[in-house]
Design an enzyme around this catalytic site. Sequence first.
Site, PDB file in Angstrom:
ATOM      1  N   ASP A  36       0.823  -1.207   0.000  1.00 23.17           N
ATOM      2  CA  ASP A  36       0.000   0.000   0.000  1.00 23.17           C
ATOM      3  C   ASP A  36       0.863   1.267   0.000  1.00 23.17           C
ATOM      4  O   ASP A  36       2.015   1.231   0.433  1.00 23.17           O
ATOM      5  CB  ASP A  36      -0.926  -0.029   1.228  1.00 23.17           C
ATOM      6  CG  ASP A  36      -2.082   0.946   1.091  1.00 23.17           C
ATOM      7  OD1 ASP A  36      -2.354   1.418  -0.031  1.00 23.17           O
ATOM      8  OD2 ASP A  36      -2.713   1.249   2.123  1.00 23.17           O
ATOM      9  N   HIS A  53       2.504   3.611  -8.864  1.00 25.72           N
ATOM     10  CA  HIS A  53       2.235   2.199  -9.191  1.00 25.72           C
ATOM     11  C   HIS A  53       3.391   1.607  -9.991  1.00 25.72           C
ATOM     12  O   HIS A  53       3.766   0.449  -9.807  1.00 25.72           O
ATOM     13  CB  HIS A  53       0.930   2.073  -9.983  1.00 25.72           C
ATOM     14  CG  HIS A  53      -0.276   2.445  -9.176  1.00 25.72           C
ATOM     15  ND1 HIS A  53      -0.465   2.010  -7.896  1.00 25.72           N
ATOM     16  CD2 HIS A  53      -1.359   3.223  -9.473  1.00 25.72           C
ATOM     17  CE1 HIS A  53      -1.614   2.499  -7.429  1.00 25.72           C
ATOM     18  NE2 HIS A  53      -2.164   3.241  -8.363  1.00 25.72           N
ATOM     19  N   LEU A 147      10.344 -20.831  -4.783  1.00 20.85           N
ATOM     20  CA  LEU A 147       9.403 -19.886  -4.168  1.00 20.85           C
ATOM     21  C   LEU A 147       8.124 -19.724  -4.999  1.00 20.85           C
ATOM     22  O   LEU A 147       8.183 -19.563  -6.217  1.00 20.85           O
ATOM     23  CB  LEU A 147      10.079 -18.508  -4.048  1.00 20.85           C
ATOM     24  CG  LEU A 147       9.180 -17.367  -3.575  1.00 20.85           C
ATOM     25  CD1 LEU A 147       9.042 -17.378  -2.064  1.00 20.85           C
ATOM     26  CD2 LEU A 147       9.699 -16.014  -4.033  1.00 20.85           C
TER      27      LEU A 147
HETATM   28  C1  IPE Z   1      -5.447  -2.574  -0.163  1.00 20.62           C
HETATM   29  O1  IPE Z   1      -5.107  -1.243  -0.313  1.00 20.62           O
HETATM   30  C2  IPE Z   1      -5.425  -3.263  -1.481  1.00 20.62           C
HETATM   31  C3  IPE Z   1      -4.128  -3.419  -2.111  1.00 20.62           C
HETATM   32  C4  IPE Z   1      -2.970  -3.052  -1.622  1.00 20.62           C
HETATM   33  C5  IPE Z   1      -4.148  -4.051  -3.387  1.00 20.62           C
HETATM   34  P1  IPE Z   1      -6.215  -0.098  -0.479  1.00 20.62           P
HETATM   35  O2  IPE Z   1      -5.460   1.166  -0.647  1.00 20.62           O
HETATM   36  O3  IPE Z   1      -7.180  -0.459  -1.520  1.00 20.62           O
HETATM   37  O4  IPE Z   1      -6.945  -0.157   0.936  1.00 20.62           O
HETATM   38  P2  IPE Z   1      -7.814   0.941   1.684  1.00 20.62           P
HETATM   39  O5  IPE Z   1      -8.831   1.449   0.712  1.00 20.62           O
HETATM   40  O6  IPE Z   1      -6.887   2.035   2.111  1.00 20.62           O
HETATM   41  O7  IPE Z   1      -8.397   0.220   2.847  1.00 20.62           O
HETATM   42  C1  IPE Z   2      -1.470   0.348  -3.325  1.00 21.52           C
HETATM   43  O1  IPE Z   2      -1.264   1.715  -3.359  1.00 21.52           O
HETATM   44  C2  IPE Z   2      -1.746  -0.243  -4.691  1.00 21.52           C
HETATM   45  C3  IPE Z   2      -3.141  -0.601  -4.923  1.00 21.52           C
HETATM   46  C4  IPE Z   2      -4.104  -0.568  -4.053  1.00 21.52           C
HETATM   47  C5  IPE Z   2      -3.492  -1.030  -6.264  1.00 21.52           C
HETATM   48  P1  IPE Z   2      -2.464   2.736  -3.348  1.00 21.52           P
HETATM   49  O2  IPE Z   2      -2.840   3.039  -4.756  1.00 21.52           O
HETATM   50  O3  IPE Z   2      -3.563   2.283  -2.489  1.00 21.52           O
HETATM   51  O4  IPE Z   2      -1.775   4.016  -2.714  1.00 21.52           O
HETATM   52  P2  IPE Z   2      -2.397   4.991  -1.636  1.00 21.52           P
HETATM   53  O5  IPE Z   2      -2.833   4.130  -0.489  1.00 21.52           O
HETATM   54  O6  IPE Z   2      -3.537   5.669  -2.307  1.00 21.52           O
HETATM   55  O7  IPE Z   2      -1.280   5.906  -1.274  1.00 21.52           O
HETATM   56 MG    MG Z   3      -4.027   2.494  -0.560  1.00 22.88          MG
END
Ligand code: IPE
Ligand code: IPE
Ligand code: MG
Length: 256
Positions: A36, A53, A147
Amino acid sequence: MIPFKKWFGGGKQQNDELIAKLAADNIPNHVAVIMDGNGRWAQKRGLPRVAGHHSGMKNVKKITMAADAIGVKVLTLYAFSTENWKRPKEEVEYLMKLPLEFFPKEIEELIANNVQIRMTGWQEGLPDYTLKAIQDAIDQTRNNTGLILNFALNYGSRKEMLSGVKRLAQDMRTGKIDENQVDESLFSSYLLTHPLPDPDLLIRTSGELRISNFMMWQLAYSELWFTDLCWPEFSEQHFYEAIQEYQRRARRYGGL
Ligand code: IPE
Ligand code: IPE
Ligand code: MG
Protein backbone atom coordinates in the site's frame (compact mmCIF):
# COMPACT_ATOMS: atom_id res chain seq x y z
CA MET A 1 22.72 -24.01 10.90
CA ILE A 2 20.88 -24.51 7.61
CA PRO A 3 22.82 -22.61 4.95
CA PHE A 4 20.91 -19.74 3.34
CA LYS A 5 20.43 -19.65 -0.38
CA LYS A 6 22.81 -17.48 -2.33
CA TRP A 7 21.77 -13.86 -2.48
CA PHE A 8 20.89 -12.88 -6.05
CA GLY A 9 20.16 -9.20 -5.58
CA GLY A 10 23.65 -7.91 -6.21
CA GLY A 11 25.35 -9.25 -3.07
CA LYS A 12 24.93 -6.12 -1.03
CA GLN A 13 26.88 -6.46 2.17
CA GLN A 14 24.13 -4.89 4.25
CA ASN A 15 21.65 -7.55 3.14
CA ASP A 16 24.10 -10.34 3.85
CA GLU A 17 24.66 -8.98 7.33
CA LEU A 18 20.92 -8.79 8.00
CA ILE A 19 20.40 -12.31 6.65
CA ALA A 20 23.18 -13.61 8.88
CA LYS A 21 21.32 -12.26 11.92
CA LEU A 22 18.17 -14.26 11.16
CA ALA A 23 17.47 -17.65 12.71
CA ALA A 24 17.53 -20.02 9.74
CA ASP A 25 15.19 -22.46 11.49
CA ASN A 26 12.43 -19.87 12.06
CA ILE A 27 11.77 -18.39 8.63
CA PRO A 28 8.05 -17.80 7.95
CA ASN A 29 6.81 -20.23 5.30
CA HIS A 30 4.23 -17.83 3.90
CA VAL A 31 4.66 -14.06 3.95
CA ALA A 32 1.81 -11.91 2.65
CA VAL A 33 2.19 -8.23 1.83
CA ILE A 34 -0.45 -5.54 1.43
CA MET A 35 1.55 -3.33 -0.92
CA ASP A 36 0.00 0.00 0.00
CA GLY A 37 0.93 3.66 -0.41
CA ASN A 38 1.92 3.87 -4.07
CA GLY A 39 -0.34 6.86 -4.66
CA ARG A 40 0.87 8.78 -1.61
CA TRP A 41 4.49 8.00 -2.46
CA ALA A 42 3.98 9.63 -5.85
CA GLN A 43 1.96 12.56 -4.52
CA LYS A 44 4.68 13.39 -1.98
CA ARG A 45 7.04 13.75 -4.94
CA GLY A 46 4.68 15.81 -7.08
CA LEU A 47 4.14 12.87 -9.43
CA PRO A 48 0.87 11.39 -10.70
CA ARG A 49 -0.47 8.40 -8.71
CA VAL A 50 0.30 6.02 -11.55
CA ALA A 51 4.01 6.86 -11.26
CA GLY A 52 3.75 5.38 -7.78
CA HIS A 53 2.23 2.20 -9.19
CA HIS A 54 5.07 1.93 -11.68
CA SER A 55 7.64 2.41 -8.96
CA GLY A 56 5.79 -0.12 -6.81
CA MET A 57 5.89 -2.65 -9.63
CA LYS A 58 9.66 -2.29 -9.82
CA ASN A 59 9.89 -3.13 -6.14
CA VAL A 60 8.20 -6.50 -6.57
CA LYS A 61 11.22 -8.36 -7.91
CA LYS A 62 13.51 -6.95 -5.24
CA ILE A 63 11.31 -8.17 -2.41
CA THR A 64 10.69 -11.50 -4.19
CA MET A 65 14.43 -12.11 -4.33
CA ALA A 66 14.84 -11.01 -0.72
CA ALA A 67 12.19 -13.54 0.35
CA ASP A 68 13.71 -16.27 -1.80
CA ALA A 69 17.19 -15.63 -0.42
CA ILE A 70 16.12 -16.61 3.10
CA GLY A 71 13.96 -19.59 2.13
CA VAL A 72 10.43 -18.19 2.31
CA LYS A 73 8.21 -20.73 0.51
CA VAL A 74 5.23 -18.54 -0.46
CA LEU A 75 5.14 -14.78 -0.99
CA THR A 76 1.66 -13.41 -1.59
CA LEU A 77 1.43 -9.83 -2.83
CA TYR A 78 -1.92 -8.03 -2.66
CA ALA A 79 -1.95 -6.21 -5.97
CA PHE A 80 -5.62 -5.38 -6.63
CA SER A 81 -8.68 -5.83 -4.44
CA THR A 82 -12.29 -6.45 -5.46
CA GLU A 83 -12.91 -2.94 -4.07
CA ASN A 84 -10.19 -1.26 -6.16
CA TRP A 85 -12.58 -1.21 -9.17
CA LYS A 86 -14.07 1.88 -7.48
CA ARG A 87 -11.03 3.90 -8.54
CA PRO A 88 -10.92 6.19 -11.58
CA LYS A 89 -11.03 4.25 -14.85
CA GLU A 90 -7.62 5.55 -15.98
CA GLU A 91 -5.92 4.35 -12.79
CA VAL A 92 -7.55 0.91 -13.01
CA GLU A 93 -6.49 0.63 -16.65
CA TYR A 94 -2.92 1.54 -15.75
CA LEU A 95 -2.84 -1.09 -13.02
CA MET A 96 -4.26 -3.74 -15.35
CA LYS A 97 -1.45 -3.09 -17.83
CA LEU A 98 1.36 -3.50 -15.30
CA PRO A 99 1.54 -7.32 -15.67
CA LEU A 100 2.19 -6.79 -19.41
CA GLU A 101 5.32 -4.87 -18.51
CA PHE A 102 6.36 -6.78 -15.40
CA PHE A 103 6.33 -10.37 -16.63
CA PRO A 104 8.16 -10.02 -19.97
CA LYS A 105 10.81 -7.94 -18.21
CA GLU A 106 11.32 -10.21 -15.21
CA ILE A 107 10.26 -13.71 -16.24
CA GLU A 108 13.73 -14.84 -17.31
CA GLU A 109 15.24 -14.05 -13.95
CA LEU A 110 12.26 -15.49 -12.11
CA ILE A 111 12.66 -18.73 -14.06
CA ALA A 112 16.41 -18.73 -13.40
CA ASN A 113 15.58 -18.56 -9.70
CA ASN A 114 13.06 -21.44 -9.94
CA VAL A 115 10.14 -19.16 -8.91
CA GLN A 116 6.56 -20.37 -9.51
CA ILE A 117 4.01 -17.69 -10.41
CA ARG A 118 0.45 -18.10 -9.09
CA MET A 119 -2.64 -15.97 -8.84
CA THR A 120 -5.34 -15.82 -6.16
CA GLY A 121 -8.42 -13.93 -7.27
CA TRP A 122 -11.25 -13.84 -9.80
CA GLN A 123 -10.41 -14.07 -13.45
CA GLU A 124 -13.84 -12.69 -14.35
CA GLY A 125 -13.69 -8.94 -14.79
CA LEU A 126 -9.99 -8.77 -15.59
CA PRO A 127 -9.11 -7.62 -19.13
CA ASP A 128 -8.02 -10.43 -21.47
CA TYR A 129 -4.54 -8.94 -21.89
CA THR A 130 -3.98 -8.88 -18.11
CA LEU A 131 -5.10 -12.48 -17.77
CA LYS A 132 -2.95 -13.58 -20.69
CA ALA A 133 0.18 -11.95 -19.24
CA ILE A 134 -0.38 -13.72 -15.93
CA GLN A 135 -1.41 -17.03 -17.47
CA ASP A 136 1.72 -17.04 -19.66
CA ALA A 137 3.88 -16.46 -16.59
CA ILE A 138 2.04 -19.22 -14.68
CA ASP A 139 2.52 -21.61 -17.61
CA GLN A 140 6.19 -20.73 -18.06
CA THR A 141 6.94 -21.37 -14.39
CA ARG A 142 4.65 -24.37 -13.91
CA ASN A 143 7.46 -26.90 -13.58
CA ASN A 144 9.53 -24.79 -11.21
CA THR A 145 9.85 -25.97 -7.63
CA GLY A 146 11.10 -22.89 -5.76
CA LEU A 147 9.40 -19.89 -4.17
CA ILE A 148 5.71 -19.46 -4.98
CA LEU A 149 5.15 -15.83 -5.96
CA ASN A 150 1.40 -15.48 -5.58
CA PHE A 151 -0.38 -12.36 -6.80
CA ALA A 152 -3.67 -11.57 -5.07
CA LEU A 153 -5.38 -9.89 -7.97
CA ASN A 154 -9.05 -9.03 -8.11
CA TYR A 155 -9.17 -10.65 -4.68
CA GLY A 156 -11.46 -9.93 -1.74
CA SER A 157 -11.88 -12.02 1.35
CA ARG A 158 -15.64 -11.58 1.84
CA LYS A 159 -16.39 -12.52 -1.75
CA GLU A 160 -14.04 -15.49 -1.39
CA MET A 161 -15.80 -16.73 1.76
CA LEU A 162 -19.30 -16.25 0.32
CA SER A 163 -18.41 -18.09 -2.85
CA GLY A 164 -16.86 -20.89 -0.75
CA VAL A 165 -19.97 -21.13 1.43
CA LYS A 166 -22.22 -21.32 -1.64
CA ARG A 167 -20.18 -24.10 -3.25
CA LEU A 168 -20.04 -25.97 0.03
CA ALA A 169 -23.82 -25.63 0.46
CA GLN A 170 -24.30 -27.00 -3.03
CA ASP A 171 -22.02 -29.97 -2.31
CA MET A 172 -24.01 -30.65 0.86
CA ARG A 173 -27.29 -30.46 -1.05
CA THR A 174 -26.12 -32.92 -3.66
CA GLY A 175 -24.79 -35.25 -0.96
CA LYS A 176 -21.14 -34.92 -1.98
CA ILE A 177 -20.35 -33.58 1.50
CA ASP A 178 -22.03 -34.58 4.75
CA GLU A 179 -22.54 -31.84 7.35
CA ASN A 180 -20.45 -33.77 9.88
CA GLN A 181 -17.44 -33.54 7.56
CA VAL A 182 -17.44 -29.74 7.63
CA ASP A 183 -14.47 -28.61 9.68
CA GLU A 184 -11.86 -25.84 9.36
CA SER A 185 -9.70 -27.82 7.01
CA LEU A 186 -12.60 -28.71 4.71
CA PHE A 187 -13.85 -25.11 4.67
CA SER A 188 -10.31 -23.92 3.81
CA SER A 189 -10.38 -26.19 0.77
CA TYR A 190 -13.31 -24.12 -0.59
CA LEU A 191 -11.26 -20.91 -0.48
CA LEU A 192 -9.24 -19.50 -3.39
CA THR A 193 -6.00 -19.82 -1.46
CA HIS A 194 -6.28 -23.61 -1.26
CA PRO A 195 -3.87 -25.46 -1.03
CA LEU A 196 -1.49 -22.71 0.11
CA PRO A 197 -0.69 -22.61 3.84
CA ASP A 198 -2.04 -19.67 5.88
CA PRO A 199 0.29 -16.66 6.04
CA ASP A 200 2.68 -16.74 9.00
CA LEU A 201 3.47 -13.06 8.63
CA LEU A 202 1.45 -10.19 7.17
CA ILE A 203 3.25 -6.98 6.25
CA ARG A 204 1.35 -3.81 5.38
CA THR A 205 3.11 -0.68 4.18
CA SER A 206 1.93 2.97 4.16
CA GLY A 207 0.92 3.38 7.81
CA GLU A 208 -2.64 2.08 7.42
CA LEU A 209 -3.52 -0.24 10.28
CA ARG A 210 -6.22 -2.37 8.69
CA ILE A 211 -6.76 -5.57 6.75
CA SER A 212 -8.80 -4.11 3.84
CA ASN A 213 -10.66 -7.33 3.07
CA PHE A 214 -7.52 -9.43 2.76
CA MET A 215 -7.47 -13.12 3.77
CA MET A 216 -9.63 -12.68 6.84
CA TRP A 217 -9.98 -16.41 7.45
CA GLN A 218 -6.38 -17.23 6.64
CA LEU A 219 -4.90 -14.48 8.85
CA ALA A 220 -6.53 -15.81 12.05
CA TYR A 221 -3.15 -16.51 13.69
CA SER A 222 -0.75 -14.61 11.43
CA GLU A 223 1.74 -12.21 12.95
CA LEU A 224 1.01 -8.65 11.79
CA TRP A 225 3.74 -6.11 11.01
CA PHE A 226 3.06 -2.55 9.90
CA THR A 227 5.36 0.18 8.64
CA ASP A 228 4.78 3.85 7.76
CA LEU A 229 6.95 3.42 4.66
CA CYS A 230 5.14 3.39 1.33
CA TRP A 231 5.52 0.30 -0.86
CA PRO A 232 7.91 1.84 -3.45
CA GLU A 233 10.37 2.74 -0.67
CA PHE A 234 10.10 -0.59 1.17
CA SER A 235 13.49 -2.25 0.68
CA GLU A 236 15.12 -5.62 1.36
CA GLN A 237 16.45 -4.17 4.62
CA HIS A 238 12.92 -3.37 5.78
CA PHE A 239 11.77 -6.82 4.75
CA TYR A 240 14.49 -8.40 6.89
CA GLU A 241 13.55 -6.08 9.76
CA ALA A 242 10.02 -7.49 9.59
CA ILE A 243 11.38 -11.05 9.60
CA GLN A 244 13.59 -10.23 12.59
CA GLU A 245 10.59 -8.89 14.48
CA TYR A 246 8.59 -12.00 13.49
CA GLN A 247 11.32 -14.14 15.00
CA ARG A 248 11.02 -12.27 18.31
CA ARG A 249 7.30 -13.03 18.57
CA ALA A 250 5.89 -15.98 20.51
CA ARG A 251 3.09 -17.62 18.54
CA ARG A 252 0.74 -19.14 21.04
CA TYR A 253 -2.41 -20.03 19.08
CA GLY A 254 -4.45 -19.58 22.21
CA GLY A 255 -2.24 -21.88 24.28
CA LEU A 256 0.53 -21.00 26.70
C1 IPE B 1 -5.45 -2.57 -0.16
O1 IPE B 1 -5.11 -1.24 -0.31
C2 IPE B 1 -5.42 -3.26 -1.48
C3 IPE B 1 -4.13 -3.42 -2.11
C4 IPE B 1 -2.97 -3.05 -1.62
C5 IPE B 1 -4.15 -4.05 -3.39
P1 IPE B 1 -6.22 -0.10 -0.48
O2 IPE B 1 -5.46 1.17 -0.65
O3 IPE B 1 -7.18 -0.46 -1.52
O4 IPE B 1 -6.95 -0.16 0.94
P2 IPE B 1 -7.81 0.94 1.68
O5 IPE B 1 -8.83 1.45 0.71
O6 IPE B 1 -6.89 2.03 2.11
O7 IPE B 1 -8.40 0.22 2.85
C1 IPE C 1 -1.47 0.35 -3.33
O1 IPE C 1 -1.26 1.72 -3.36
C2 IPE C 1 -1.75 -0.24 -4.69
C3 IPE C 1 -3.14 -0.60 -4.92
C4 IPE C 1 -4.10 -0.57 -4.05
C5 IPE C 1 -3.49 -1.03 -6.26
P1 IPE C 1 -2.46 2.74 -3.35
O2 IPE C 1 -2.84 3.04 -4.76
O3 IPE C 1 -3.56 2.28 -2.49
O4 IPE C 1 -1.78 4.02 -2.71
P2 IPE C 1 -2.40 4.99 -1.64
O5 IPE C 1 -2.83 4.13 -0.49
O6 IPE C 1 -3.54 5.67 -2.31
O7 IPE C 1 -1.28 5.91 -1.27
MG1 MG D 1 -4.03 2.49 -0.56
